[in-house]
Design a protein around this motif. Sequence first.
Motif, short mmCIF file in Angstrom:
data_model
loop_
_atom_site.label_atom_id
_atom_site.label_comp_id
_atom_site.label_asym_id
_atom_site.label_seq_id
_atom_site.Cartn_x
_atom_site.Cartn_y
_atom_site.Cartn_z
N VAL A 53 0.93 -1.41 -0.16
CA VAL A 53 0.07 -0.25 0.05
C VAL A 53 0.67 1.98 -0.23
O VAL A 53 2.56 1.31 0.59
CB VAL A 53 -0.38 0.12 1.36
CG1 VAL A 53 -2.14 1.17 1.40
CG2 VAL A 53 -1.85 -0.90 1.24
N LYS A 62 0.06 4.63 6.18
CA LYS A 62 0.18 3.78 4.82
C LYS A 62 -1.28 4.45 4.55
O LYS A 62 -1.84 5.60 5.11
CB LYS A 62 -0.57 2.32 5.03
CG LYS A 62 0.42 0.74 5.14
CD LYS A 62 -0.71 0.12 5.72
CE LYS A 62 0.92 -1.31 5.86
NZ LYS A 62 0.45 -2.26 5.92
N ASN A 64 -4.90 5.40 2.56
CA ASN A 64 -5.98 5.28 2.45
C ASN A 64 -6.23 6.07 0.99
O ASN A 64 -7.16 6.56 1.20
CB ASN A 64 -6.81 5.24 3.51
CG ASN A 64 -8.65 4.25 3.04
OD1 ASN A 64 -8.38 4.12 1.94
ND2 ASN A 64 -9.33 5.08 3.52
N GLU A 66 -8.90 5.47 -0.86
CA GLU A 66 -10.16 5.31 -1.02
C GLU A 66 -10.82 6.45 0.33
O GLU A 66 -11.73 6.92 -0.03
CB GLU A 66 -10.75 3.93 -0.56
CG GLU A 66 -10.20 2.82 -1.19
CD GLU A 66 -10.75 2.63 -2.76
OE1 GLU A 66 -11.83 3.05 -3.48
OE2 GLU A 66 -9.87 2.76 -3.70
N GLY A 67 -9.90 6.86 0.93
CA GLY A 67 -10.09 7.99 1.78
C GLY A 67 -10.79 9.08 1.57
O GLY A 67 -9.93 9.52 0.25
N CYS A 84 -1.31 10.70 3.43
CA CYS A 84 -2.11 10.27 4.22
C CYS A 84 -2.87 11.31 4.76
O CYS A 84 -4.06 11.42 4.77
CB CYS A 84 -2.16 9.40 5.28
SG CYS A 84 -1.02 10.53 6.60
#
Length: 164
Positions: A53, A62, A64, A66-67, A84
């Motif tokens: 990732v 890491k 995300n 999709e966040g 992030c």
Amino acid sequence: MRLSLGFTRWMAIFIFSIFYFAFPLNSGAHSPAQGHEHVHQHHHQHHSAMEDVPKCTVCGMKVNMEGKFASWGKDANNNLVYFCDVGDMLYHLQKNSGTLKEVYVKDYEKNEWIEAKEAFYVQAKEHFRTPMRWGIAAFKNKEDAKKYGEPKTFSEILSTFSSK
């Protein structure tokens, strides 16, 4: 020779597990980001479970993808960099001015990638619980941003951003 029911059940689970992990059902799936805009189609590839990732360029956490608070960009050598949190992206830009030729953020309302320089930003820790607690969200349009606080342009948020 008769096999016990317990052994047969465990053997079935074992065989199912082999097929489940060897041939995942979503092996042909695409990242949800694909197909929205041409801006990020080249960037997002389907990641198998074994691939790493992306990690945040600033904090190493890491990312995300999709966040709602993720960000990414390209440096002068076309290397991809990830963040992030919108605040980490702003921090990086302040400390390394001019190092990114492209930067993208997620629209908080629609969860779609937009160009960071065209977005509006609201810093409101009471509304946005971001990964690094900067409390900043990006919006495609000013009216959506006004629902959460006073919108700032990219240059305004960058010039007023404090890493303290």
